[in-house]
Write a protein that holds these residues in place. Structure first.
Motif, PDB file in Angstrom:
ATOM      1  N   SER A  14       1.299  -1.167  -0.264  1.00  8.90           N
ATOM      2  CA  SER A  14       0.194  -0.227  -0.249  1.00  8.90           C
ATOM      3  C   SER A  14       0.938   1.257  -0.280  1.00  8.90           C
ATOM      4  O   SER A  14       0.368   2.173  -0.181  1.00  8.90           O
ATOM      5  N   ILE A  26       1.234   4.870  -2.634  1.00  5.87           N
ATOM      6  CA  ILE A  26       0.654   5.820  -2.489  1.00  5.87           C
ATOM      7  C   ILE A  26       1.826   6.858  -3.230  1.00  5.87           C
ATOM      8  O   ILE A  26       1.831   7.456  -3.414  1.00  5.87           O
ATOM      9  N   ALA A  37      -3.828   9.007  -3.615  1.00 10.12           N
ATOM     10  CA  ALA A  37      -2.411   8.558  -2.548  1.00 10.12           C
ATOM     11  C   ALA A  37      -3.202   9.356  -1.484  1.00 10.12           C
ATOM     12  O   ALA A  37      -3.020   8.307   0.238  1.00 10.12           O
ATOM     13  N   ALA A  64      -5.438   6.540  -0.087  1.00 10.88           N
ATOM     14  CA  ALA A  64      -5.026   5.073   0.442  1.00 10.88           C
ATOM     15  C   ALA A  64      -4.104   5.421   2.081  1.00 10.88           C
ATOM     16  O   ALA A  64      -4.689   4.466   2.573  1.00 10.88           O
ATOM     17  N   LEU A  65      -3.388   6.992   1.950  1.00  9.40           N
ATOM     18  CA  LEU A  65      -2.702   6.594   3.396  1.00  9.40           C
ATOM     19  C   LEU A  65      -3.219   7.015   4.487  1.00  9.40           C
ATOM     20  O   LEU A  65      -2.871   6.660   5.568  1.00  9.40           O
TER      21      LEU A  65
END
Length: 366
Positions: free
Chosen positions: A87, A91, A292, A295-296
């Motif tokens: 992941s 990112i 990004a 997801a973070l």
């Protein structure tokens, strides 16, 4: 992460179309003409055929996991720790891609329109709009895409139609004279810009999309329409400007627009046309940045991604100022490193997901 956001299928299809043409309509004709020469348009045809297969493969993954995004898939298939590493790499890919897109629009503005404006200022001005849009949410960006899509389509149609009288087929003769290797290489480049990065849309589809009916036909059609737009841009620029001029200019479609003089009544139409390109790049950059940020926030197990938009946005601005030292470096990097970097996430990573899914199903049987 805010899981209540939703968009409809029509809005997602607009995302797909705008993402595909994004920077491609500006950058692809030059590189394709440089590598494939007179067969630049033919390489786009090959990219459409190959890309459609990738789109169907992406759709197959979404059918396997209709309620998961990339981060969910990584945790499910690869476990907590390995999944988190994947992941984080995803990112990083989205952030680097966002920085390259931001550099492209900044370089375009200062070299073609705002010559005296410092490039960092154009980066900040454009990125702050993206930050605000992502902060408002994917639903807001989707509604904006519905609002501006007719204008983008109309402006692109104008440049294509009024360029037809200037087409000279002698510029792209002899037909089919370029070697298969050059055509394949340029097709692969086109895929690396327009198709492989579509993996970031897994942060949107299928988890956030409603009304997933007849998905394969609709998504494939939207993708093909986007690629046909690139095909039209490549064919017209090479047949109007010539292969040599197209290959040596960084933004040949903008130069093409500058040559238009519609019936002697409308001049300087390139500024109006540039608006359509700026809008497509805005949506491509927004989707990179949204992927990004969301997801973070999922990796960090935050309730909302919105608090991350400003700090990550500032990071993208800083990264965009150093990612390409010059336009020569950008061209070289796009033709070499980017092709493999993009393929890692757009080809190898989906294949890894498919292999992990197959192994997981086999283990369940026993």
């Amino acid at each position: 992460m805010n899981g209540k956001e939703e968009i409809n299928m029509r809005q997602f299809l607009l995302f797909l179309f705008l993402f595909v043409i994004g920077t491609s309509i500006l950058l692809s004709p030059s590189t394709l003409a440089y590598v494939a020469k007179e067969s630049a348009w033919l390489s786009v045809v090959g990219a459409i055929i190959i890309g459609s297969v990738f789109i169907l493969f992406f759709l197959l993954i979404s059918i396997w996991y209709p309620e998961q995004n990339i981060v969910d898939l990584n945790r499910l298939l690869f476990g907590k720790w390995v999944g988190t590493v994947f992941s984080l790499l995803f990112i990083l890919f989205a952030l680097v891609s966002a920085a390259t897109v931001l550099w492209t629009i900044g370089n375009f503005m200062i070299t073609q329109m705002l010559h005296e404006t410092p490039q960092p200022f154009t980066h900040m001005l454009f990125m702050f709009v993206v930050i605000y849009g992502v902060y408002l949410g994917i639903e807001t960006i989707a509604r904006v895409s519905e609002l501006f899509f007719p204008y983008v389509a109309l402006l692109l149609l104008v440049i294509f139609l009024f360029s037809i009288p200037s087409i000279d087929l002698n510029y792209i003769k002899p037909f089919f004279n370029t070697g298969t290797q050059e055509i394949a290489k340029s097709a692969w480049f086109d895929l690396s810009v327009s198709t492989f990065p579509l993996v970031v849309l897994f942060m949107v589809y299928p988890k956030l999309v409603q009304d997933k009916k007849k998905v394969a036909r609709k998504v494939t059609l939207a993708y093909i329409l986007g690629m046909l737009t690139i095909l039209a841009a490549t064919f017209i620029t090479t047949s109007v400007l010539g292969v040599a001029y197209t290959s040596h200019h960084l933004y040949p479609t903008y130069v093409l627009a500058k040559t238009l003089n519609i019936e002697g009544l409308i001049q300087r139409v390139e500024v109006i046309i540039a608006v359509s390109w700026i809008l497509t790049i805005f949506f491509k950059l927004s989707l990179y940045f949204y992927a990004a940020v969301t997801a973070l926030s999922q990796v960090l197990k935050m309730k909302s991604y919105r608090s991350l938009t400003f700090p990550l946005g500032v990071f993208v601005i800083a990264l965009s100022l150093i990612v390409y030292p010059s336009s020569i470096y950008a061209t070289e990097w796009n033709q070499t490193t980017w092709i493999y970097y993009s393929a890692t996430f757009g080809v190898l990573y989906p294949l890894l997901i498919a292999i992990a899914t197959f192994i997981r199903k086999m283990l369940k049987r026993y």
